[in-house]
Structure formats: structure tokens, C-alpha cells
Design an enzyme around this catalytic site. Structure first.
Site, PDB file in Angstrom:
ATOM      1  N   HIS A 148      10.405 -38.550  23.034  1.00 33.77           N
ATOM      2  CA  HIS A 148      11.276 -39.314  22.132  1.00 33.77           C
ATOM      3  C   HIS A 148      12.644 -39.648  22.726  1.00 33.77           C
ATOM      4  O   HIS A 148      13.422 -40.375  22.123  1.00 33.77           O
ATOM      5  CB  HIS A 148      11.482 -38.555  20.818  1.00 33.77           C
ATOM      6  CG  HIS A 148      10.226 -38.457  20.001  1.00 33.77           C
ATOM      7  ND1 HIS A 148      10.097 -37.632  18.917  1.00 33.77           N
ATOM      8  CD2 HIS A 148       9.026 -39.091  20.123  1.00 33.77           C
ATOM      9  CE1 HIS A 148       8.886 -37.762  18.396  1.00 33.77           C
ATOM     10  NE2 HIS A 148       8.216 -38.630  19.126  1.00 33.77           N
ATOM     11  N   GLU A 157      11.032 -31.494  19.701  1.00 33.92           N
ATOM     12  CA  GLU A 157      11.866 -31.488  18.492  1.00 33.92           C
ATOM     13  C   GLU A 157      12.378 -30.091  18.166  1.00 33.92           C
ATOM     14  O   GLU A 157      11.610 -29.130  18.176  1.00 33.92           O
ATOM     15  CB  GLU A 157      11.059 -31.993  17.281  1.00 33.92           C
ATOM     16  CG  GLU A 157      10.620 -33.432  17.422  1.00 33.92           C
ATOM     17  CD  GLU A 157       9.557 -33.841  16.401  1.00 33.92           C
ATOM     18  OE1 GLU A 157       9.473 -33.202  15.331  1.00 33.92           O
ATOM     19  OE2 GLU A 157       8.812 -34.780  16.700  1.00 33.92           O
ATOM     20  N   GLU A 198      14.080 -40.468  16.615  1.00 31.49           N
ATOM     21  CA  GLU A 198      14.107 -40.072  15.203  1.00 31.49           C
ATOM     22  C   GLU A 198      15.522 -39.777  14.713  1.00 31.49           C
ATOM     23  O   GLU A 198      15.709 -39.163  13.675  1.00 31.49           O
ATOM     24  CB  GLU A 198      13.204 -38.845  14.985  1.00 31.49           C
ATOM     25  CG  GLU A 198      11.746 -39.158  15.279  1.00 31.49           C
ATOM     26  CD  GLU A 198      10.822 -37.964  15.097  1.00 31.49           C
ATOM     27  OE1 GLU A 198      11.320 -36.858  14.804  1.00 31.49           O
ATOM     28  OE2 GLU A 198       9.606 -38.154  15.240  1.00 31.49           O
ATOM     29  N   ASP A 303      -0.652 -30.520  15.115  1.00 32.30           N
ATOM     30  CA  ASP A 303      -0.459 -31.967  14.915  1.00 32.30           C
ATOM     31  C   ASP A 303      -1.458 -32.703  15.811  1.00 32.30           C
ATOM     32  O   ASP A 303      -2.521 -33.131  15.352  1.00 32.30           O
ATOM     33  CB  ASP A 303       0.998 -32.323  15.243  1.00 32.30           C
ATOM     34  CG  ASP A 303       1.247 -33.826  15.298  1.00 32.30           C
ATOM     35  OD1 ASP A 303       0.397 -34.596  14.832  1.00 32.30           O
ATOM     36  OD2 ASP A 303       2.310 -34.248  15.808  1.00 32.30           O
ATOM     37  N   LYS A 328      -0.447 -36.683   8.785  1.00 32.88           N
ATOM     38  CA  LYS A 328       0.125 -38.008   9.031  1.00 32.88           C
ATOM     39  C   LYS A 328      -0.938 -39.030   8.631  1.00 32.88           C
ATOM     40  O   LYS A 328      -1.954 -39.167   9.324  1.00 32.88           O
ATOM     41  CB  LYS A 328       0.440 -38.184  10.519  1.00 32.88           C
ATOM     42  CG  LYS A 328       1.589 -37.334  11.044  1.00 32.88           C
ATOM     43  CD  LYS A 328       1.652 -37.416  12.564  1.00 32.88           C
ATOM     44  CE  LYS A 328       2.937 -36.856  13.127  1.00 32.88           C
ATOM     45  NZ  LYS A 328       2.878 -36.726  14.615  1.00 32.88           N
ATOM     46  N   HIS A 356       6.506 -37.926   8.834  1.00 34.81           N
ATOM     47  CA  HIS A 356       6.792 -39.276   9.330  1.00 34.81           C
ATOM     48  C   HIS A 356       6.257 -39.423  10.749  1.00 34.81           C
ATOM     49  O   HIS A 356       5.718 -38.456  11.320  1.00 34.81           O
ATOM     50  CB  HIS A 356       8.308 -39.513   9.326  1.00 34.81           C
ATOM     51  CG  HIS A 356       9.063 -38.654  10.312  1.00 34.81           C
ATOM     52  ND1 HIS A 356      10.361 -38.870  10.688  1.00 34.81           N
ATOM     53  CD2 HIS A 356       8.672 -37.540  11.019  1.00 34.81           C
ATOM     54  CE1 HIS A 356      10.753 -37.981  11.570  1.00 34.81           C
ATOM     55  NE2 HIS A 356       9.745 -37.153  11.785  1.00 34.81           N
TER      56      HIS A 356
HETATM   57  P1  PGA Z   1       5.071 -39.194  17.148  1.00 30.39           P
HETATM   58  O1  PGA Z   1       5.778 -37.786  17.200  1.00 30.39           O
HETATM   59  O2  PGA Z   1       5.272 -39.800  15.827  1.00 30.39           O
HETATM   60  O3  PGA Z   1       5.769 -39.903  18.271  1.00 30.39           O
HETATM   61  O4  PGA Z   1       3.625 -38.946  17.454  1.00 30.39           O
HETATM   62  C1  PGA Z   1       5.989 -36.991  16.113  1.00 30.39           C
HETATM   63  C2  PGA Z   1       5.312 -35.670  16.288  1.00 30.39           C
HETATM   64  O5  PGA Z   1       4.779 -35.361  17.376  1.00 30.39           O
HETATM   65  O6  PGA Z   1       5.274 -34.911  15.334  1.00 30.39           O
HETATM   66 ZN    ZN Z   2       4.153 -33.277  16.558  1.00 32.12          ZN
END
Ligand code: PGA
Ligand code: ZN
Length: 414
Positions: A148, A157, A198, A303, A328, A356
Site C-alpha cells: 500500500h 497495516e 488507505e 484474509d 470482503k 473495506h
Molecule cells: P487490499 O488490502 O484491499 O489491497 O487487498 C487490504 C487487506 O489486505 O486487508
Molecule cells: Zn489483509
């Protein structure tokens, strides 16, 4: 005619937060319009639905107008499962590679919003009924690197969750306070400061330096506000897993085996009292996930591992790979598939966390899904128009819930 019959489905391209085109869909009934725009990931999981068909957004729009709209016209928007089944039938693949998962999710969620609006109800209430009254805790990305942002941390993150907040406004504001105070703390430590996709700060520092800075700022915010905060990470480990070397390759030169990765993440959980760790291990490795989950007391969330796919989630459940799952909607492509993943997780006592994507629009549907399905945590980012769209919608939802009923969800104890 009943006001919930679909009269038309229209699509257009709109910009997302990265300045890329994405698809927005209107589902039109006799009585109302439901509108939804699809987000896009940057660190996408290998097994998630393909975002757009060959030909990109332009082709997706043609698909909606020429193939999907004629099939959905005349159908009852109330019948979400039938709409979603039709999208699968039109596509004919198992990962929406023909029409695109983003096309499917925009149509599917726009349909749900059209049905809700046709009944004069907000989406959360239409889907969740009168019982839905719990608001999710916001899990906010305040420092970010990985895919990111360039020249920043290896871990994607660094997150905060205001576990001591008493209501949604206090929760949102506490995360924003952390983001604000981090500017000075990070600038002091590393000079110039950028931002990632983000809206999280993207400092040129190591992962542990970022954790130290974040801990200090959280302490300060706790002292000032009295609201207890806990930390989390989205490691997004697939992004720096080197298949050839069979090692996790960090920006500072460390190369860790899967066993060493477990040790390292477990030590971070202990040292920083982490509440939440997402994708600590690469997306193929259900076993190493399980090893970490059994060793630590924290939410270990999949994820890229699950990509909101019930088959992959079942594999994780069989192996006890995680105790939480990221949800997601555009990873699986329809509301029905999203709901199945949430239900399976809840039946198996896994904590669902709705999320998100890094490329977003001001669409706020996920906030409604969180409340409708009693999802205790929402990962949204903290500042930026496309992030606060979700948070501010939670404030509006709380208002509709009458003060005595609106409460924050009960957070899982770990
Ligand atoms: P992405 O990243 O929306 O770029 O896939 C968010 C995440 O990995 O949670
Ligand atoms: Zn993730």
C-alpha cells in the site's frame, strides 16, 4: 405491479480512491434505486474472484447492460438468492472471471439496496430485521506499508481498536485521535512522512519502530481520553513470502522460515499485547496458521487465506487454522456468498471481521452489512473521504437505532 420488481439495471464507471476506474451499478425498481460501487484491492489474494473481465471496466459495463440487465428485468429484487444465482449462471465460472467479481458485487449489493429502499427501510434493518442493533468496533489502519506504500514498513497495516470505547462516536473519534497524534511522533522519529492508499501514515522505518511509536501514541491517547486501545496488524505475509527460498523476506534483510515466522509473530503478540493479527502467514499454509493460532491469545484472522470463500473457510475450520475471518464482499462476488461465509464462521465460533479494500469509493454498504449481521469488528481505515464514509454511516445508523438500543457489539475476549 409490486414496487420491488426490477425495472432496469444500469452501470457506469466512476473513480476509486486510487484514481482508477471502477464500476457503479444502479438497480431500479418501480419505487426506488439501489446504488453500489465496487472497491478494488492492491494486495489481492490469489484465490479471490477476478475483479474485472478481460477488457476491464468498459467490458464490465457492457456485460451489465447487454447480458445481466435483460436477465434481471422483471425479477423481484426481494429475491436476493435468485438474483445472485443468476449472476453465477451468467458468469459460468467458479471465480467470476467471465463477468468480474466487481461487476457481480456491484449488481448484487445494488439489488439489496433497491429492495430495502423499495420497502422504505435502511439496508441494515431490511437485512437484519429489528434485532440488529449492535454496532461494530472500528479497526483502523494508522500506519501502513507493504503493497500500500513504498519505502515504508514490510508489514502492511498497523491497526488500532478502541476496546474501551462506550459508543460508536467515541470509538471513531479515539482512532482519529491516534492518527492525528501519530503525525508528530512519526515525524520526530523519521522525518518526512507520506501516506499509503488507505490514508495511513507511511513512515520510512522498521516494523518494530512503527510498533513502538504506535504504542507510545496509544498510551498518550489513553491518558487523555480514558479509552483503552489495543493494537493489531495485517501482516499480509503472502506479499513477502519468497516461494523459491521458502522464506519470509523482510525489508531489513531478515529471511525467516515458516517456523521462525511463527516465533517472530508470537513474540510481537506478546511484546505489544496485540489483539488482532491478519495473514501472519502466506495464503497456502493452513498448517502454519494453525500452529500460531494454537500458541497465542489473539485474534488470528485469515484474509488472503480464505478470500471470503466458504470452501477455503471449511478447510481452515477443519485444521483450526484461525479464530477469525476477514469478510470482503467483492472477494466472493455476491451478497448471498458473503452471507454464507459469515454464517459458517459464526456457526463455527470464528469471529467475522468485515473489511473495506485499499481502493475504495464512498460506498457505505459494508457498514450496513456489519450491523445487519452482528459483525463485531469493521476494518475501514481512519481518515479520508472514502474511509470516513463508512464510519459516518455507522453514526447515522446508531441514530436510527434509538439511543437505548444502539450499543457497541460485545468484543471477543482473547
Ligand atoms: P487490499 O488490502 O484491499 O489491497 O487487498 C487490504 C487487506 O489486505 O486487508
Ligand atoms: Zn489483509
Amino acid at each position: 405491479m409490486i414496487p420491488t420488481i426490477i425495472e432496469d439495471v444500469r452501470a457506469r464507471k466512476v473513480l476509486d480512491s486510487r484514481g482508477n476506474w471502477t464500476i457503479e451499478v444502479d438497480v431500479i425498481t418501480d419505487y426506488a434505486i439501489g446504488r453500489c460501487a465496487a472497491p478494488s484491492g492492491a494486495s489481492t489474494g490469489k484465490y479471490e474472484a477476478r475483479a474485472f473481465p478481460d477488457g476491464g471496466v468498459e467490458k464490465a459495463i457492457v456485460e451489465v447492460e447487454e447480458t445481466i440487465a435483460p436477465e434481471l428485468r422483471g425479477m423481484d429484487s426481494i429475491n436476493q438468492e435468485e438474483v445472485d444465482r443468476t449472476l453465477h449462471e451468467i458468469d459460468g465460472t467458479d471465480n467470476f472471471s467471465s463477468i468480474g467479481g466487481n461487476t457481480a458485487v456491484a449488481v448484487s449489493l445494488a439489488n439489496a439496496k433497491a429492495a430495502a429502499a423499495s420497502h422504505g427501510l435502511p439496508l441494515f434493518q431490511f437485512l437484519g430485521g429489528n434485532f440488529s442493533c449492535e454496532l461494530p468496533y472500528p479497526l483502523g489502519n494508522v500506519i501502513g506499508g507493504g503493497a500500500h506504500a513504498s519505502n515504508s514498513t514490510t508489514i502492511q497495516e498497523f491497526l488500532v481498536i478502541p476496546v474501551g470505547a462506550r459508543d460508536i462516536a467515541e470509538a471513531i473519534c479515539t482512532n482519529a485521535e491516534v492518527h492525528k497524534k501519530l503525525r508528530d511522533e512519526l515525524t520526530k522519529r523519521c522525518g518526512n512522512l507520506g501516506k499509503g492508499d488507505e490514508g495511513a501514515w507511511a513512515p520510512a522505518m522498521s516494523d518494530e519502530e512503527a510498533l513502538q511509536a504506535l504504542t507510545r501514541v496509544c498510551d498518550l491517547v489513553e491518558q487523555e481520553t480514558g479509552v483503552k486501545l489495543r493494537l493489531g496488524l495485517d501482516v499480509a505475509a503472502s506479499q513477502f513470502w519468497n516461494e523459491k527460498k521458502q522464506r519470509y523476506v523482510y525489508g531489513d534483510g531478515r529471511e525467516l522460515t515458516p517456523e521462525q515466522q511463527v516465533e517472530y509473530i508470537a513474540s510481537l503478540i506478546e511484546d505489544y499485547q496485540l489483539y488482532y493479527v491478519e495473514d501472519p502467514v502466506q495464503e497456502e499454509d493452513f498448517e502454519t496458521f494453525a500452529e500460531l493460532t494454537s500458541r497465542v491469545r489473539a485474534l488470528i484472522c485469515g484474509d488472503d487465506l480464505y478470500v471470503t470463500n466458504v470452501d477455503r473457510l471449511r478447510r481452515g475450520i477443519q485444521r483450526s487454522s484461525t479464530n477469525a475471518v476477514l469478510i470482503k464482499p467483492n472477494q466472493c462476488g455476491t451478497l448471498t456468498d458473503t452471507f454464507k461465509a459469515i454464517k459458517l464462521a459464526m456457526n463455527e465460533k470464528l469471529v467475522p471481521v468485515i473489511s473495506h479494500r485499499s481502493g475504495e469509493t464512498t460506498d457505505e454498504t459494508i457498514s450496513h452489512l456489519a450491523v445487519a449481521f452482528s459483525i463485531p469488528i469493521i476494518k475501514t481505515g481512519v481518515i479520508g473521504g472514502e474511509r470516513i464514509a463508512k464510519l459516518n454511516e455507522l453514526i447515522r445508523i446508531a441514530e436510527e437505532l434509538t439511543p437505548s438500543r444502539a450499543r457497541l457489539a460485545r468484543l471477543p475476549k482473547v
